[in-house]
Design an enzyme around this catalytic site. Structure first.
Site, PDB file in Angstrom:
ATOM      1  N   ASP A  92      -4.165   2.160  -9.486  1.00 49.40           N
ATOM      2  CA  ASP A  92      -4.214   1.082  -8.505  1.00 49.40           C
ATOM      3  C   ASP A  92      -4.443  -0.229  -9.257  1.00 49.40           C
ATOM      4  O   ASP A  92      -5.305  -0.307 -10.156  1.00 49.40           O
ATOM      5  CB  ASP A  92      -5.350   1.312  -7.504  1.00 49.40           C
ATOM      6  CG  ASP A  92      -5.306   0.319  -6.368  1.00 49.40           C
ATOM      7  OD1 ASP A  92      -4.617   0.581  -5.374  1.00 49.40           O
ATOM      8  OD2 ASP A  92      -5.989  -0.727  -6.478  1.00 49.40           O
ATOM      9  N   GLU A 133      -0.234  -0.863  -3.391  1.00 45.29           N
ATOM     10  CA  GLU A 133      -0.192  -1.029  -4.842  1.00 45.29           C
ATOM     11  C   GLU A 133      -0.737   0.209  -5.534  1.00 45.29           C
ATOM     12  O   GLU A 133      -1.205   0.155  -6.665  1.00 45.29           O
ATOM     13  CB  GLU A 133      -0.965  -2.272  -5.278  1.00 45.29           C
ATOM     14  CG  GLU A 133      -2.459  -2.218  -5.038  1.00 45.29           C
ATOM     15  CD  GLU A 133      -2.881  -2.771  -3.675  1.00 45.29           C
ATOM     16  OE1 GLU A 133      -4.068  -3.052  -3.514  1.00 45.29           O
ATOM     17  OE2 GLU A 133      -2.019  -2.925  -2.779  1.00 45.29           O
TER      18      GLU A 133
END
Length: 592
Positions: free
Chosen positions: A470, A513
């Site tokens: 991430d 993301e």
């Protein structure tokens, strides 16, 4: 006005029926009654049965009353006298009602003489049951009025009524149903001439046999009658039997013919003639019905074949006939357009050879299912070769073809090229499992890969590891540089990750993301090495946006895969990821 016209038509029908009944009854009683008993041949009941069978039951009472009066008059004038007139009229009417009601119950077809089922019911009801019931009443009346022997009267009554009904009812029924008019209109001059010649041949042979008493040649009329049955059809067969009956009865009553060689009275001679004619009727009518049935089947087959050929020649689908072993019997011309083959080149070949080897087992299984399906439709999809060697997808709908006994003798199939649909399905399937921004597998695709790995790999062998990544402070990138910059970073991560992992590994975007990496059969130490290399590559990545460099970092968590499946390992890796963020970001952590 309409009601009056209808009543007039009904009245005319009743009068015409009663007059016809009187004429037929008077003719048979006056010519075939001997020894003071009942008539040896009775045609009037056949006339009435045919009339009732073609009328609505509501019209029966008026016709029965009129014919009963006519029958009573015939008995009083030409038969057993006034005392027997009413009882015999009731008995004769009862026979006609029983036979007509039973014939309506077994459903009279459009062409009665062309149905073997109807003919069997007709013989049973009209030729046996109804005469037997009325025979008891008729013989009883004769015994009471004239003192005649009951058994002899019953036998004479049953034989005469049975023969008359079997011989003349079909002909009268055709007359009352207006079939004669339709047949005459549909008959060509050539066919009419042939029918006339056949019937003249029957009449000529009948006269030749019954107009002499030097030789017993009763078998000879069978030849022209059978020939007329084969060539002329049911109507000609019925007319031939009637003509034989008329000629035989007329000449026998004059003491001529081979039957006169028998010892006995005229009554004995007529009784023998009855059995002779009954044997002729029961031989000819079934043959006629079966020939008509076969003729109808051939006509239906010819029409069906013409329709089938029209569809096959003009359909864009491929129509295929196979035998039970899968060999091609027929293939429609559309095979040339869709597959590049000439139909004649495929006939006799095994259709399985056209199927790609990988799909042949499923195609063979579907063929067996079709053969065992009892006529049910079986559908399946497979890949097949074209004449050029290319592979195309086809969808086939198949049904077994059975003979009259229900034995499967082949398969008929309709084949449709579904290659374009398969391409579309592949594209849709790919789209459903692909992230549109990065073109990486999405979360669903990743879970399918992970579950497949756990399900199909030997549990004694290492499944591998899963890593979750991430970006750190990714929201600031979108806020400071715009979402386009953020999208470029996401795409670049995918490119770098794919270049970093091994060939069999999977990189997937499973969230905004957030990315996941499946490292197949990798140990935890191997997975950490690969993921650390990826983390460093992200740290060193520079994206230029409006001439300004943009840098990002990512945190990751790594977990070993166990038999628990996708959800468990994803939770473990995700927990390790957030531990990395709590520890300062831009680092890896292992699942506890």
């Amino acid at each position: 006005m309409g009601g009056e016209a209808s009543n007039q038509i009904a009245t005319k029908s009743v009068i015409a029926t009663s007059v016809g009944y009187f004429v037929v009854a008077a003719a048979t009683v006056s010519t075939t009654r001997f020894d003071g008993g009942v008539a040896f041949l009775w045609v009037a009941t056949a006339f009435l049965i045919a009339r009732l069978a073609t009328l609505r039951p509501s019209a029966w009472p008026a016709h029965l009353l009129a014919c009963g009066s006519a029958g009573a008059a015939v008995t009083a004038l030409f038969g057993l006298g006034v005392a027997a007139a009413v009882p015999l009229a009731i008995v004769n009417l009862s026979e006609a009602v029983i036979a007509a009601a039973l014939l309506r119950h077994i459903q009279i077809p459009e062409h009665p003489l062309e149905s073997m089922r109807w003919l069997a019911g007709f013989v049973l009801t009209t030729g046996m049951l109804a005469p037997a019931v009325s025979g008891v009443g008729g013989a009883s009346v004769a015994a009471i009025i004239t003192g005649a022997d009951f058994t002899a009267s019953f036998a004479r009554w049953f034989a005469g009524h049975s023969l008359g009904s079997l011989t003349f009812t079909p002909l009268f029924m055709l007359l009352f149903r207006d079939d004669f008019r339709g047949l005459i209109r549909a008959t060509t001059r050539k066919r009419a001439a042939e029918t006339a010649v056949l019937l003249l041949l029957v009449v000529g042979m009948s006269f030749a046999v019954f107009d002499q008493d030097s030789m017993s040649l009763l078998f000879l009329p069978f030849l022209p009658v059978i020939f007329a049955t084969f060539r002329g059809g049911p109507l000609t067969a019925a007319m031939a039997v009637v003509l034989l009956t008329i000629v035989g009865c007329t000449l026998t009553l004059q003491g001529l013919g081979p039957i006169s060689l028998l010892h006995g009275t005229m009554g004995d001679h007529m009784q023998f003639l009855q059995f002779y004619l009954a044997a002729t009727v029961l031989t000819v009518l079934p043959i006629s019905a079966d020939l008509a049935r076969r003729s109808n089947l051939i006509r239906e087959l010819r029409d069906s074949k013409a329709r089938y050929r029209m569809l096959a020649d003009n359909s864009t689908d491929i129509i295929l006939n196979l035998d039970i072993d899968g060999r091609v019997r027929f293939v429609s011309p559309s095979i040339t357009q869709l597959g590049g083959f000439e139909p004649s080149d495929l006939v006799g070949q095994n259709a399985a050879l056209l199927v790609v080897p990988e799909d042949r087992p499923s195609a063979a299984k579907s063929h067996v299912m079709t053969l065992r399906g009892g006529g049910a439709m079986v559908s399946f999809e497979y890949r097949a070769f074209t004449a050029s060697g290319a592979e195309r997808w086809f969808e086939t709908h198949s049904r077994a073809v059975c003979d009259d006994a229900g034995v499967v003798e082949g398969v008929v199939s309709v084949l449709r090229d579904i290659s374009d649909r398969k391409v579309m399905e592949t594209q849709l399937f790919h789209a459903a499992l692909t992230d549109p921004l990065t073109q990486l597998p999405n979360r669903r695709a990743f879970k399918l890969e992970l579950d497949g790995l756990v399900e199909h790999v030997d549990p004694t062998r290492s499944f591998g590891c899963v890593a979750m990544f991430d970006f750190d402070h990714f929201k600031q990138v979108n806020d400071n540089h715009g979402h386009e910059a953020g999208d470029r970073i996401l795409r670049e991560f995918g490119r770098i990750a794919m270049a970093t992992v091994r060939g069999g590994d999977v990189v997937s975007r499973i969230g905004g993301e957030e990315f996941a990496v499946l490292l197949r059969h990798a140990s935890l130490e191997q997975a950490v090495i690969v993921c650390e290399r990826l983390r460093i590559a992200i740290e060193e990545m520079v994206i230029m946006v409006d001439g300004r460099p943009v840098r990002v970092t990512a945190s990751g968590g790594v977990a070993s895969i166990d038999a628990g499946g996708a959800e468990g390992v994803l939770r473990s890796a995700d927990a390790a990821l957030y531990q990395a963020k709590r520890d300062g970001r831009n680092r890896l952590r292992l699942a506890a």
